[in-house]
Scaffold this motif. Sequence first.
Motif, PDB file in Angstrom:
ATOM      1  N   ASP A 172      10.694   9.110  30.680  1.00  0.00           N
ATOM      2  CA  ASP A 172      10.217   7.768  30.396  1.00  0.00           C
ATOM      3  C   ASP A 172       8.750   7.673  30.785  1.00  0.00           C
ATOM      4  O   ASP A 172       8.270   8.384  31.670  1.00  0.00           O
ATOM      5  CB  ASP A 172      11.015   6.722  31.183  1.00  0.00           C
ATOM      6  N   GLY A 173       8.034   6.756  30.145  1.00  0.00           N
ATOM      7  CA  GLY A 173       6.638   6.555  30.494  1.00  0.00           C
ATOM      8  C   GLY A 173       5.758   7.695  30.015  1.00  0.00           C
ATOM      9  O   GLY A 173       6.078   8.421  29.070  1.00  0.00           O
ATOM     10  N   GLN A 174       4.628   7.874  30.681  1.00  0.00           N
ATOM     11  CA  GLN A 174       3.665   8.899  30.301  1.00  0.00           C
ATOM     12  C   GLN A 174       4.190  10.298  30.606  1.00  0.00           C
ATOM     13  O   GLN A 174       4.725  10.566  31.681  1.00  0.00           O
ATOM     14  CB  GLN A 174       2.352   8.683  31.068  1.00  0.00           C
ATOM     15  N   VAL A 175       4.053  11.202  29.644  1.00  0.00           N
ATOM     16  CA  VAL A 175       4.480  12.588  29.804  1.00  0.00           C
ATOM     17  C   VAL A 175       3.262  13.488  29.622  1.00  0.00           C
ATOM     18  O   VAL A 175       2.506  13.341  28.652  1.00  0.00           O
ATOM     19  CB  VAL A 175       5.558  12.979  28.775  1.00  0.00           C
ATOM     20  N   VAL A 176       3.062  14.419  30.540  1.00  0.00           N
ATOM     21  CA  VAL A 176       2.035  15.443  30.385  1.00  0.00           C
ATOM     22  C   VAL A 176       2.702  16.683  29.804  1.00  0.00           C
ATOM     23  O   VAL A 176       3.738  17.119  30.304  1.00  0.00           O
ATOM     24  CB  VAL A 176       1.364  15.783  31.731  1.00  0.00           C
ATOM     25  N   GLY A 212       8.099   9.706  20.061  1.00  0.00           N
ATOM     26  CA  GLY A 212       7.701   8.349  20.405  1.00  0.00           C
ATOM     27  C   GLY A 212       7.218   8.176  21.830  1.00  0.00           C
ATOM     28  O   GLY A 212       6.809   7.087  22.224  1.00  0.00           O
ATOM     29  N   ARG A 213       7.232   9.232  22.624  1.00  0.00           N
ATOM     30  CA  ARG A 213       6.768   9.153  24.009  1.00  0.00           C
ATOM     31  C   ARG A 213       5.240   9.218  24.054  1.00  0.00           C
ATOM     32  O   ARG A 213       4.605   9.829  23.189  1.00  0.00           O
ATOM     33  CB  ARG A 213       7.351  10.286  24.851  1.00  0.00           C
ATOM     34  N   ASP A 214       4.665   8.604  25.055  1.00  0.00           N
ATOM     35  CA  ASP A 214       3.224   8.702  25.270  1.00  0.00           C
ATOM     36  C   ASP A 214       2.928  10.062  25.894  1.00  0.00           C
ATOM     37  O   ASP A 214       3.311  10.322  27.042  1.00  0.00           O
ATOM     38  CB  ASP A 214       2.731   7.584  26.185  1.00  0.00           C
ATOM     39  N   ILE A 215       2.239  10.913  25.145  1.00  0.00           N
ATOM     40  CA  ILE A 215       2.037  12.303  25.554  1.00  0.00           C
ATOM     41  C   ILE A 215       0.552  12.569  25.794  1.00  0.00           C
ATOM     42  O   ILE A 215      -0.294  12.253  24.943  1.00  0.00           O
ATOM     43  CB  ILE A 215       2.568  13.274  24.484  1.00  0.00           C
ATOM     44  N   LEU A 216       0.255  13.137  26.952  1.00  0.00           N
ATOM     45  CA  LEU A 216      -1.060  13.704  27.214  1.00  0.00           C
ATOM     46  C   LEU A 216      -0.901  15.211  27.101  1.00  0.00           C
ATOM     47  O   LEU A 216      -0.244  15.834  27.935  1.00  0.00           O
ATOM     48  CB  LEU A 216      -1.565  13.327  28.606  1.00  0.00           C
ATOM     49  N   TYR A 217      -1.480  15.812  26.055  1.00  0.00           N
ATOM     50  CA  TYR A 217      -1.376  17.248  25.855  1.00  0.00           C
ATOM     51  C   TYR A 217      -2.641  17.908  26.377  1.00  0.00           C
ATOM     52  O   TYR A 217      -3.746  17.643  25.888  1.00  0.00           O
ATOM     53  CB  TYR A 217      -1.181  17.579  24.377  1.00  0.00           C
ATOM     54  N   ASP A 227     -11.569  15.402  23.846  1.00  0.00           N
ATOM     55  CA  ASP A 227     -10.621  14.360  24.266  1.00  0.00           C
ATOM     56  C   ASP A 227     -10.449  13.400  23.103  1.00  0.00           C
ATOM     57  O   ASP A 227     -11.324  12.571  22.841  1.00  0.00           O
ATOM     58  CB  ASP A 227     -11.154  13.644  25.506  1.00  0.00           C
ATOM     59  N   VAL A 228      -9.362  13.541  22.351  1.00  0.00           N
ATOM     60  CA  VAL A 228      -9.148  12.726  21.159  1.00  0.00           C
ATOM     61  C   VAL A 228      -7.691  12.303  21.070  1.00  0.00           C
ATOM     62  O   VAL A 228      -6.795  12.979  21.585  1.00  0.00           O
ATOM     63  CB  VAL A 228      -9.534  13.481  19.861  1.00  0.00           C
ATOM     64  N   VAL A 229      -7.468  11.192  20.402  1.00  0.00           N
ATOM     65  CA  VAL A 229      -6.122  10.751  20.048  1.00  0.00           C
ATOM     66  C   VAL A 229      -5.784  11.346  18.692  1.00  0.00           C
ATOM     67  O   VAL A 229      -6.620  11.381  17.778  1.00  0.00           O
ATOM     68  CB  VAL A 229      -6.031   9.217  20.016  1.00  0.00           C
ATOM     69  N   ASP A 230      -4.576  11.853  18.543  1.00  0.00           N
ATOM     70  CA  ASP A 230      -4.155  12.483  17.302  1.00  0.00           C
ATOM     71  C   ASP A 230      -4.312  11.497  16.136  1.00  0.00           C
ATOM     72  O   ASP A 230      -3.845  10.356  16.218  1.00  0.00           O
ATOM     73  CB  ASP A 230      -2.691  12.932  17.415  1.00  0.00           C
ATOM     74  N   PRO A 231      -4.956  11.921  15.047  1.00  0.00           N
ATOM     75  CA  PRO A 231      -5.173  11.000  13.921  1.00  0.00           C
ATOM     76  C   PRO A 231      -3.899  10.605  13.191  1.00  0.00           C
ATOM     77  O   PRO A 231      -3.880   9.583  12.492  1.00  0.00           O
ATOM     78  CB  PRO A 231      -6.117  11.789  13.002  1.00  0.00           C
ATOM     79  N   GLU A 232      -2.827  11.391  13.319  1.00  0.00           N
ATOM     80  CA  GLU A 232      -1.569  11.065  12.634  1.00  0.00           C
ATOM     81  C   GLU A 232      -0.504  10.557  13.590  1.00  0.00           C
ATOM     82  O   GLU A 232       0.367   9.769  13.184  1.00  0.00           O
ATOM     83  CB  GLU A 232      -1.039  12.302  11.902  1.00  0.00           C
ATOM     84  N   TYR A 233      -0.530  11.007  14.823  1.00  0.00           N
ATOM     85  CA  TYR A 233       0.499  10.640  15.794  1.00  0.00           C
ATOM     86  C   TYR A 233      -0.211  10.003  16.991  1.00  0.00           C
ATOM     87  O   TYR A 233      -0.642  10.689  17.917  1.00  0.00           O
ATOM     88  CB  TYR A 233       1.308  11.867  16.216  1.00  0.00           C
ATOM     89  N   GLY A 234      -0.311   8.690  16.928  1.00  0.00           N
ATOM     90  CA  GLY A 234      -1.104   7.970  17.915  1.00  0.00           C
ATOM     91  C   GLY A 234      -0.571   8.019  19.328  1.00  0.00           C
ATOM     92  O   GLY A 234      -1.253   7.591  20.262  1.00  0.00           O
ATOM     93  N   ASN A 235       0.645   8.545  19.503  1.00  0.00           N
ATOM     94  CA  ASN A 235       1.205   8.655  20.855  1.00  0.00           C
ATOM     95  C   ASN A 235       0.787   9.946  21.555  1.00  0.00           C
ATOM     96  O   ASN A 235       1.172  10.180  22.703  1.00  0.00           O
ATOM     97  CB  ASN A 235       2.739   8.568  20.816  1.00  0.00           C
ATOM     98  N   ILE A 236       0.003  10.813  20.865  1.00  0.00           N
ATOM     99  CA  ILE A 236      -0.439  12.071  21.475  1.00  0.00           C
ATOM    100  C   ILE A 236      -1.944  12.029  21.710  1.00  0.00           C
ATOM    101  O   ILE A 236      -2.725  11.824  20.773  1.00  0.00           O
ATOM    102  CB  ILE A 236      -0.108  13.292  20.600  1.00  0.00           C
ATOM    103  N   ARG A 237      -2.341  12.233  22.937  1.00  0.00           N
ATOM    104  CA  ARG A 237      -3.750  12.380  23.290  1.00  0.00           C
ATOM    105  C   ARG A 237      -3.996  13.855  23.595  1.00  0.00           C
ATOM    106  O   ARG A 237      -3.349  14.438  24.462  1.00  0.00           O
ATOM    107  CB  ARG A 237      -4.097  11.513  24.495  1.00  0.00           C
ATOM    108  N   HIS A 238      -4.929  14.465  22.870  1.00  0.00           N
ATOM    109  CA  HIS A 238      -5.223  15.885  23.009  1.00  0.00           C
ATOM    110  C   HIS A 238      -6.455  16.070  23.886  1.00  0.00           C
ATOM    111  O   HIS A 238      -7.534  15.558  23.563  1.00  0.00           O
ATOM    112  CB  HIS A 238      -5.517  16.514  21.645  1.00  0.00           C
TER     113      HIS A 238
END
Length: 288
Positions: A172-176, A212-217, A227-238
């Motif tokens: 649950d919540g933010q996942v690394v 659907g989880r908030d992911i910091l990859y 440091d960008v947010v995925d252009p197709e999957y807004g729940n993934i920060r790369h």
Amino acid sequence: MSDRFIHITDLHFWEVVWNPFRLLGKRVVGNVNVVLKRRHQFVMERAWAYVEYVAGLDARDVIITGDIASTSTSAEFEMGVRFIRLLEEAGKRVHVIPGNHDVYTFASERRDDFGRYFGQWIPGDGLPCMERMEGGTPVVYMPTVCANALSSKGRITDEELARCVELVESCDGQVVVAGHYPILTQTEGYDAHGNRELRDADRVRAELGGTGRDILYVCGHVHRFSDVVDPEYGNIRHVTGGAFFRTAPESGCDGDLLVVDVGDDAVGIERHVHRGGEWVVDVTAKDT
């Protein structure tokens, strides 16, 4: 949930190999690269000098996302072990996963040389796995590397990807999520297409994005900060980190690490660079 960790990647300790009997297979290519390029860019003495700075940062956990070695020699791995032990002596808790240069030859991968040297710092009982930091933040460690005959491509099997998705969905919540290869193959900061990319990277993005989880990859491999947010999957920060002690003409620095703050509602990224003889915070990304 509140945690802070240090992200280090792509140390590339190197050894020039002169013995022809040790220059079989891909190590010939890697050794040429070390002689002509890598030994000039990666000044290994910096690693020992930089430990003091890392020790002074207000974070206990250090995540190293691979490429401790250059061609997977014992000497390179031994330098990596020395580096990690210095961090531990400074009170840090270190977590390590391999990069493609840590399984540089088929023989090294077959013998599991990386595991023999770094097994005590590899999370879990094998990758993929999930561990929580002291504040409760879940970190899913994703395997992305394999030996190759010539290319530098990464790989994750169907079974490994399915397990990663299962682990992410259990949180649950933010996942690394920590891997070696970027799963977004191109941003303004880097281009990992072709022989340097993770095979089926778009499918990995889609599977993780679909949780659907908030992911910091967080990852390395490209030796560039991004440091960008995925252009197709807004729940993934790369987020990719630069190489820890590499001379980087493109950014004018000779050291790079990230300090990551994970909270219930936001993630903060600080990029620390060594420039002009001192460490400075070069970029503070906006919380998301």
